[in-house]
Design a protein around this motif. Structure first.
Motif, PDB file in Angstrom:
ATOM      1  N   ASP A  12       0.827  -1.079  -0.095  1.00 13.32           N
ATOM      2  CA  ASP A  12       0.034  -0.050  -0.131  1.00 13.32           C
ATOM      3  C   ASP A  12       0.821   1.155  -0.184  1.00 13.32           C
ATOM      4  O   ASP A  12       0.518   2.339  -0.461  1.00 13.32           O
ATOM      5  CB  ASP A  12      -0.865   0.202   1.204  1.00 13.32           C
ATOM      6  CG  ASP A  12      -1.664  -1.029   1.514  1.00 13.32           C
ATOM      7  OD1 ASP A  12      -2.068  -1.703   0.536  1.00 13.32           O
ATOM      8  OD2 ASP A  12      -1.801  -1.566   2.593  1.00 13.32           O
ATOM      9  N   ALA A  13       1.892   1.064   0.316  1.00 17.21           N
ATOM     10  CA  ALA A  13       2.930   2.155   0.626  1.00 17.21           C
ATOM     11  C   ALA A  13       4.304   1.852   0.836  1.00 17.21           C
ATOM     12  O   ALA A  13       4.755   0.554   0.920  1.00 17.21           O
ATOM     13  CB  ALA A  13       2.430   3.105   1.907  1.00 17.21           C
ATOM     14  N   VAL A  14       5.218   2.732   0.260  1.00 18.30           N
ATOM     15  CA  VAL A  14       6.666   2.264   0.649  1.00 18.30           C
ATOM     16  C   VAL A  14       7.457   3.504   1.304  1.00 18.30           C
ATOM     17  O   VAL A  14       7.122   4.639   1.219  1.00 18.30           O
ATOM     18  CB  VAL A  14       7.535   2.475  -0.945  1.00 18.30           C
ATOM     19  CG1 VAL A  14       8.975   2.262  -0.550  1.00 18.30           C
ATOM     20  CG2 VAL A  14       6.820   1.534  -1.706  1.00 18.30           C
ATOM     21  N   VAL A  15       8.107   3.069   2.525  1.00 19.07           N
ATOM     22  CA  VAL A  15       9.052   3.829   3.018  1.00 19.07           C
ATOM     23  C   VAL A  15      10.381   3.931   2.549  1.00 19.07           C
ATOM     24  O   VAL A  15      11.030   2.824   2.503  1.00 19.07           O
ATOM     25  CB  VAL A  15       9.140   3.481   4.597  1.00 19.07           C
ATOM     26  CG1 VAL A  15       9.985   4.383   5.422  1.00 19.07           C
ATOM     27  CG2 VAL A  15       7.639   3.814   5.216  1.00 19.07           C
ATOM     28  N   SER A  16      10.671   5.008   1.900  1.00 21.40           N
ATOM     29  CA  SER A  16      12.150   4.751   1.186  1.00 21.40           C
ATOM     30  C   SER A  16      13.117   5.373   2.310  1.00 21.40           C
ATOM     31  O   SER A  16      13.077   6.571   2.740  1.00 21.40           O
ATOM     32  CB  SER A  16      12.079   5.733  -0.006  1.00 21.40           C
ATOM     33  OG  SER A  16      13.390   6.022  -0.526  1.00 21.40           O
ATOM     34  N   LEU A  17      14.310   4.728   2.557  1.00 25.43           N
ATOM     35  CA  LEU A  17      15.420   5.158   3.249  1.00 25.43           C
ATOM     36  C   LEU A  17      16.487   5.963   2.412  1.00 25.43           C
ATOM     37  O   LEU A  17      17.618   5.930   2.891  1.00 25.43           O
ATOM     38  CB  LEU A  17      16.074   4.025   4.005  1.00 25.43           C
ATOM     39  CG  LEU A  17      14.938   3.239   5.052  1.00 25.43           C
ATOM     40  CD1 LEU A  17      15.913   2.355   5.893  1.00 25.43           C
ATOM     41  CD2 LEU A  17      13.991   4.299   5.883  1.00 25.43           C
ATOM     42  N   ALA A  18      16.174   6.094   0.943  1.00 26.70           N
ATOM     43  CA  ALA A  18      17.246   6.844   0.238  1.00 26.70           C
ATOM     44  C   ALA A  18      17.113   8.325   0.443  1.00 26.70           C
ATOM     45  O   ALA A  18      16.442   8.656   1.593  1.00 26.70           O
ATOM     46  CB  ALA A  18      16.921   6.528  -1.120  1.00 26.70           C
ATOM     47  N   CYS A  19      17.995   9.006   0.255  1.00 31.08           N
ATOM     48  CA  CYS A  19      18.149  10.456   0.482  1.00 31.08           C
ATOM     49  C   CYS A  19      16.799  11.120  -0.310  1.00 31.08           C
ATOM     50  O   CYS A  19      16.195  10.490  -0.995  1.00 31.08           O
ATOM     51  CB  CYS A  19      19.272  11.151  -0.296  1.00 31.08           C
ATOM     52  SG  CYS A  19      19.337  11.062  -1.962  1.00 31.08           S
ATOM     53  N   GLY A  20      16.480  12.435  -0.178  1.00 30.83           N
ATOM     54  CA  GLY A  20      15.451  13.074  -0.733  1.00 30.83           C
ATOM     55  C   GLY A  20      15.348  12.946  -2.438  1.00 30.83           C
ATOM     56  O   GLY A  20      14.293  12.847  -2.929  1.00 30.83           O
ATOM     57  N   ALA A  21      16.589  12.852  -2.922  1.00 30.15           N
ATOM     58  CA  ALA A  21      16.621  12.666  -4.374  1.00 30.15           C
ATOM     59  C   ALA A  21      15.954  11.229  -4.671  1.00 30.15           C
ATOM     60  O   ALA A  21      15.053  11.067  -5.587  1.00 30.15           O
ATOM     61  CB  ALA A  21      18.024  12.651  -4.954  1.00 30.15           C
ATOM     62  N   GLY A  22      16.300  10.225  -3.859  1.00 34.52           N
ATOM     63  CA  GLY A  22      15.734   8.780  -4.178  1.00 34.52           C
ATOM     64  C   GLY A  22      14.375   8.706  -3.869  1.00 34.52           C
ATOM     65  O   GLY A  22      13.776   7.909  -4.883  1.00 34.52           O
ATOM     66  N   VAL A  23      13.852   9.242  -2.812  1.00 26.76           N
ATOM     67  CA  VAL A  23      12.490   9.279  -2.463  1.00 26.76           C
ATOM     68  C   VAL A  23      11.761   9.771  -3.788  1.00 26.76           C
ATOM     69  O   VAL A  23      10.688   9.091  -4.031  1.00 26.76           O
ATOM     70  CB  VAL A  23      12.269  10.033  -1.241  1.00 26.76           C
ATOM     71  CG1 VAL A  23      10.688  10.039  -0.988  1.00 26.76           C
ATOM     72  CG2 VAL A  23      12.955   9.207   0.136  1.00 26.76           C
ATOM     73  N   GLN A  24      12.074  10.927  -4.132  1.00 25.98           N
ATOM     74  CA  GLN A  24      11.144  11.415  -5.215  1.00 25.98           C
ATOM     75  C   GLN A  24      11.425  10.850  -6.510  1.00 25.98           C
ATOM     76  O   GLN A  24      10.525  10.674  -7.417  1.00 25.98           O
ATOM     77  CB  GLN A  24      11.839  12.974  -5.642  1.00 25.98           C
ATOM     78  CG  GLN A  24      11.518  13.834  -4.155  1.00 25.98           C
ATOM     79  CD  GLN A  24      12.207  15.309  -4.625  1.00 25.98           C
ATOM     80  OE1 GLN A  24      11.680  15.899  -5.495  1.00 25.98           O
ATOM     81  NE2 GLN A  24      13.135  15.596  -3.746  1.00 25.98           N
ATOM     82  N   PHE A  25      12.457  10.248  -6.867  1.00 27.68           N
ATOM     83  CA  PHE A  25      12.591   9.454  -8.177  1.00 27.68           C
ATOM     84  C   PHE A  25      12.047   8.229  -8.212  1.00 27.68           C
ATOM     85  O   PHE A  25      11.289   7.893  -9.194  1.00 27.68           O
ATOM     86  CB  PHE A  25      14.209   9.304  -8.294  1.00 27.68           C
ATOM     87  CG  PHE A  25      14.545   9.245  -9.757  1.00 27.68           C
ATOM     88  CD1 PHE A  25      13.923  10.041 -10.591  1.00 27.68           C
ATOM     89  CD2 PHE A  25      15.369   8.470 -10.489  1.00 27.68           C
ATOM     90  CE1 PHE A  25      14.261  10.092 -11.948  1.00 27.68           C
ATOM     91  CE2 PHE A  25      15.961   8.350 -11.712  1.00 27.68           C
ATOM     92  CZ  PHE A  25      15.216   9.340 -12.546  1.00 27.68           C
ATOM     93  N   LEU A  26      11.778   7.605  -6.923  1.00 30.61           N
ATOM     94  CA  LEU A  26      11.070   6.502  -6.911  1.00 30.61           C
ATOM     95  C   LEU A  26       9.486   6.682  -7.017  1.00 30.61           C
ATOM     96  O   LEU A  26       8.599   5.960  -7.669  1.00 30.61           O
ATOM     97  CB  LEU A  26      11.286   5.626  -5.294  1.00 30.61           C
ATOM     98  CG  LEU A  26      10.946   4.312  -5.211  1.00 30.61           C
ATOM     99  CD1 LEU A  26      11.774   3.390  -6.391  1.00 30.61           C
ATOM    100  CD2 LEU A  26      11.285   3.914  -3.665  1.00 30.61           C
TER     101      LEU A  26
END
Lengths: 222, 310, 119
Positions: free
Chosen positions: A87-101
Motif C-alpha cells: 500500500d505504501a513504501v518507506v524509502s530510506l534513500a536521500c530526498g532525491a531517491g524518495v522523489q525519483f522512486l
C-alpha cells in the motif's frame, strides 16, 4: 556523498499507520555508508515496526528490500513487480531517491524514512560532517581547498568574522571556524597573499538560487 | 585628507579632531519616540549616532527608519547595515532609500548569526559579506553603478565605515583583515569594545607599521561596564569579546552600588590612555541600554564641547 | 561445578560478542523472547580487542530502538564475565530472569496468545 539520518520512529509510525502492507526500501548508495538507509537499517526498522504494530494489535505486513541506488531508473525498475503487493513504501534513500522512486510509481505513496542532511564525509566511524553546498561554481582553488560556503556559518567570502575564537565558530564551539582552517592551510601552502585580496561578490545563480538545476552531457545522451 | 562626501563625521575627522560617535539601539516595538529620546539625550555630545541593525539578531525597529528620524532631528546618523537579512537587491535599495534622506554614513557589517537572536529558526541570507558590502557602497558612490552594472543618475554620497575586532582569532591576521577592508573601500573603522588594552595596542602598532592609519580613520570602541555581572557575561557569553581578569577584579573590588560608577571611571581612563595611542582618530562609545551616561563620559573625558565644522 | 541456572533461558553461542548485531537482538524479541542479554568477556579482556565494547554500544542502541517503539529497554542487557566465572553466570541469569519476570512477558507474545484464544 549525501548524508542522512534516520527519522524519529514516531514520525515513521505516523506516516504508515493508515496502511496494511508497507515496503521498507533502502538504498545501497550514500545512505548505506552513513548508516542511515542501507539493508542493515531496513532490517532494524522493519523489525521495530513489526513489533510496534504487533503490540498495537494492528495487522501490518512489513516488507524489506534495498536497491543498488534509488537515483537511477534502472534500479528503481526492479520494484515493478513487488511494489504491487504494498500500500505504501518507506524509502530510506536521500530526498532525491524518495522523489525519483515516486516519479516511477505514481500511484503508490512513497514516504521518506530519513532526513537528508548534507554533502559530506566520514570524518571517523560514526561521525559525518559537511563539506560542500553544491553552489555550482567551485572556488576551492583560491581558498586552500577549504570551502567558506560550506564551512563558515555565515558563508563569508572574506572571513573570518569577529566571532572566531580559538579556532571555533561563534555559532557553536563544536564547529571549527572555516576561515581559521583556510588561513592555516593557506599559510602552510605559502599562499597567504591570497588572503588580503578582497573577493568579489559571488554569482549565486549556479546555486539553488537559480532554480532547480540540470546538467546535460551530450556525448552520453541516447 | 580631503573629504569625499557631505558627511559631518568625515569633515570632523578630516579636520583632525578626535571624533566621538555613539550608538542607539532601536526598540523592540513601534514607538519611534524611543529612538528620538535616545538621540536627543546624546545628540549634543557626539558627532554621529550609529543605529544598530537588529543587533544580536534580535528583531527591532529598522535601522533605516530610525536613521531617518534622527536625521530629521538635525542630527547625524550612521546607518548600520548587516548582510544577514537582505540580499543585494534589498541592500542596494535600502542604500538608495537612505541616501534619498541624506544619510551620509554607513557601517558595513556581516551581522551576528541568527542563532543568537530571537528567531533562531530563520533562514539567513549572506548574499555578500561585510567586505563586499563596502565594495558595493563604493561602487554605487564612486562609479554610480549597481552590482548589475546599471548606471544610476544620482549616487549615494556615503562615508563608508566598517567594524573590526582586534580580539578575534587568529590575532595575526587581524591587521591584514583591516587592510582588506581598507582595500575594499572602508574609510573609517569602529572597533569592537576594547577591554584588553595591551592586545589592542599591539594591534594598533601593527596597523601603524603597515601605514594603514594614514588610509583609514580608526575610532576606538568602548562600552562602559554596568557592574561585575555584565563584565562576566561579556567575558563568557559574547562572541569575540576579550575581558581581562583585572577588569573583573577591579569591579568586584567596589561595593555593588558603586560598580556602575567604577565602570564609567574605567571607560574614561581608557579614553585618556587611548588618546595617546598613535593612529586613534576618535571614540565610538557604545553604552548599551545606558545611553544617558554618554554625556557624562564625553564631558569627563575632555571631549566636550564637540567641534563645529559646518 | 554443578551450578543450576534457570531453565527458561536459551543460549546462543557466538565466537565473540562483537559478532552480535542489533538485528540479532531485535529478531529474538520479535520472535517472542521476553528478554535478551549479551554475555561478553570482561572489559579489557576481549580476545579480538574490542568486540565486547562494540556489543555494549549495540545493546545500548537496541535499548534506544525499544524505547522509540514503547518497549521496556530493560528487556535487553549487557553483562561482562569471564569463562571461568560459572557461579557469576548462574547469578546473572537469575538476576535477568527475575528482572524480566517483574516486567512481564514480551507484549507482542501476549497479543499473539490473545489472538489464538480468540480464534
Amino acid at each position: 556523498m549525501i548524508m542522512a539520518k534516520a527519522k524519529p520512529m514516531d514520525e515513521i509510525i505516523n506516516e504508515i499507520k493508515g496502511f496494511r502492507k508497507v515496503l521498507i526500501a533502502g538504498c545501497n548508495g550514500c545512505v548505506t555508508v552513513c548508516e542511515a538507509g542501507g539493508m542493515k537499517e531496513v532490517e532494524l526498522l522493519a523489525s521495530a515496526l513489526r513489533m510496534f504494530f504487533m503490540r498495537e494489535g494492528q495487522e501490518m505486513e512489513i516488507g524489506e528490500t534495498s536497491l543498488t541506488r534509488q537515483c537511477d531508473p534502472e534500479y528503481n525498475r526492479e520494484l515493478q513487480e513487488s511494489i504491487r503487493n504494498y500500500d505504501a513504501v518507506v524509502s530510506l534513500a536521500c530526498g532525491a531517491g524518495v522523489q525519483f522512486l515516486a516519479e516511477m510509481y505514481d500511484n503508490v505513496p512513497i514516504l521518506p524514512g530519513v532526513d537528508t542532511c548534507f554533502i559530506g564525509v566520514t570524518e571517523e566511524p560514526g561521525v559525518w560532517t559537511e563539506r560542500c553546498q553544491a553552489c555550482g561554481q567551485c572556488l576551492l582553488a583560491s581558498t586552500g581547498g577549504i570551502c567558506p560556503i560550506a564551512r563558515c556559518s555565515k558563508r563569508m567570502a572574506n572571513g573570518p568574522c569577529g566571532g572566531s575564537a580559538n579556532g571555533k565558530c561563534e555559532v557553536n564551539k563544536e564547529i571549527a571556524c572555516g576561515w581559521q582552517l583556510i588561513y592555516d592551510r593557506l599559510k602552510q601552502l605559502g599562499q597567504l597573499d591570497r588572503f588580503e585580496q578582497p573577493v568579489d561578490i559571488k554569482n549565486w545563480s549556479t546555486s539553488r538560487d537559480g532554480g532547480p538545476r540540470k546538467i546535460i552531457k551530450e556525448v552520453s545522451r541516447q | 585628507m580631503n573629504t569625499t562626501t557631505p558627511s559631518k563625521l568625515e569633515r570632523i575627522l578630516a579636520a583632525g579632531h578626535l571624533a566621538v560617535t555613539s550608538e542607539c539601539g532601536p526598540p523592540r516595538g513601534c514607538n519611534g519616540n524611543v529612538v528620538a529620546e535616545k538621540a536627543r539625550s546624546i545628540g549634543d555630545y557626539v558627532d554621529a549616532i550609529n543605529v544598530t541593525d537588529n543587533q544580536t539578531a534580535v528583531v527591532r525597529m529598522c535601522s533605516l527608519a530610525s536613521c531617518i528620524r534622527i536625521k530629521q532631528m538635525g542630527l547625524e546618523p550612521v546607518l548600520q547595515m548587516v548582510t544577514r537579512d537582505r540580499n543585494r537587491i534589498g541592500i542596494q535599495s535600502d542604500i538608495m532609500g537612505a541616501a534619498s534622506f541624506d544619510i551620509h554614513n554607513i557601517l558595513c557589517l556581516t551581522g551576528d548569526h541568527q542563532s543568537f537572536g530571537d528567531h533562531p529558526e530563520a533562514a539567513n541570507v549572506f548574499d555578500m559579506d561585510s567586505t563586499q558590502l563596502i565594495q558595493t557602497v563604493k561602487l554605487m558612490r564612486d562609479e554610480g553603478r549597481l552590482l548589475s552594472g546599471f548606471e544610476m543618475k544620482d549616487c549615494p554620497k556615503m562615508f563608508i565605515g566598517a567594524a573590526e575586532n582586534p580580539f578575534a582569532d587568529p590575532f595575526e591576521i587581524r591587521v591584514s583583515r583591516l587592510a582588506k577592508k581598507v582595500a575594499a573601500g572602508a574609510q573609517f573603522i569602529q572597533t569592537q569594545c576594547i577591554y584588553n588594552m595591551d592586545k589592542f595596542k599591539r594591534w594598533m602598532q601593527g596597523v601603524v607599521d603597515r601605514g594603514l592609519h594614514e588610509k583609514v580613520y580608526i575610532l576606538a570602541g568602548l562600552t562602559p561596564m554596568k557592574g561585575v555581572g555584565m563584565a562576566k557575561y561579556m567575558k563568557n557569553r559574547v562572541p569575540g569579546m576579550d575581558v581581562p581578569d583585572d577588569i573583573i577584579k577591579r569591579l568586584s573590588g567596589v561595593p555593588k552600588e558603586k560598580q556602575a560608577e567604577e565602570g564609567i571611571n574605567i571607560c574614561i581612563e581608557q579614553i585618556q590612555e587611548l588618546k595617546e595611542v598613535k593612529g586613534i582618530n576618535g571614540f565610538h562609545i557604545m553604552a548599551i541600554e545606558w545611553e544617558e551616561k554618554v554625556p557624562e563620559i564625553v564631558e569627563r573625558a575632555g571631549l566636550y564641547p564637540r567641534p563645529r565644522v559646518d | 561445578m554443578r551450578l543450576s541456572y534457570p531453565t527458561n533461558i536459551r543460549i546462543i553461542k557466538v565466537p565473540c560478542t562483537g559478532r552480535v548485531a542489533p538485528i540479532h537482538i531485535m529478531r529474538a524479541l520479535e520472535k517472542g523472547a521476553d528478554g535478551v542479554f549479551v554475555a561478553g568477556c570482561l572489559e579489557g579482556d576481549c580476545h579480538y580487542q574490542t568486540g565486547n565494547l562494540r556489543a555494549k554500544k549495540r545493546v545500548a542502541y537496541v535499548q534506544e530502538i525499544l524505547k522509540s517503539i514503547g518497549f521496556e529497554p530493560e528487556r535487553v542487557a549487557m553483562y561482562n564475565l569471564s569463562a571461568g566465572m560459572g557461579p557469576r553466570f548462574a547469578e546473572i541469569t537469575m538476576e535477568m530472569v527475575e528482572k524480566i519476570r517483574l516486567l512481564g512477558p514480551n507484549p507482542i507474545r501476549l497479543k499473539g496468545e490473545r489472538k489464538e484464544k480468540a480464534a
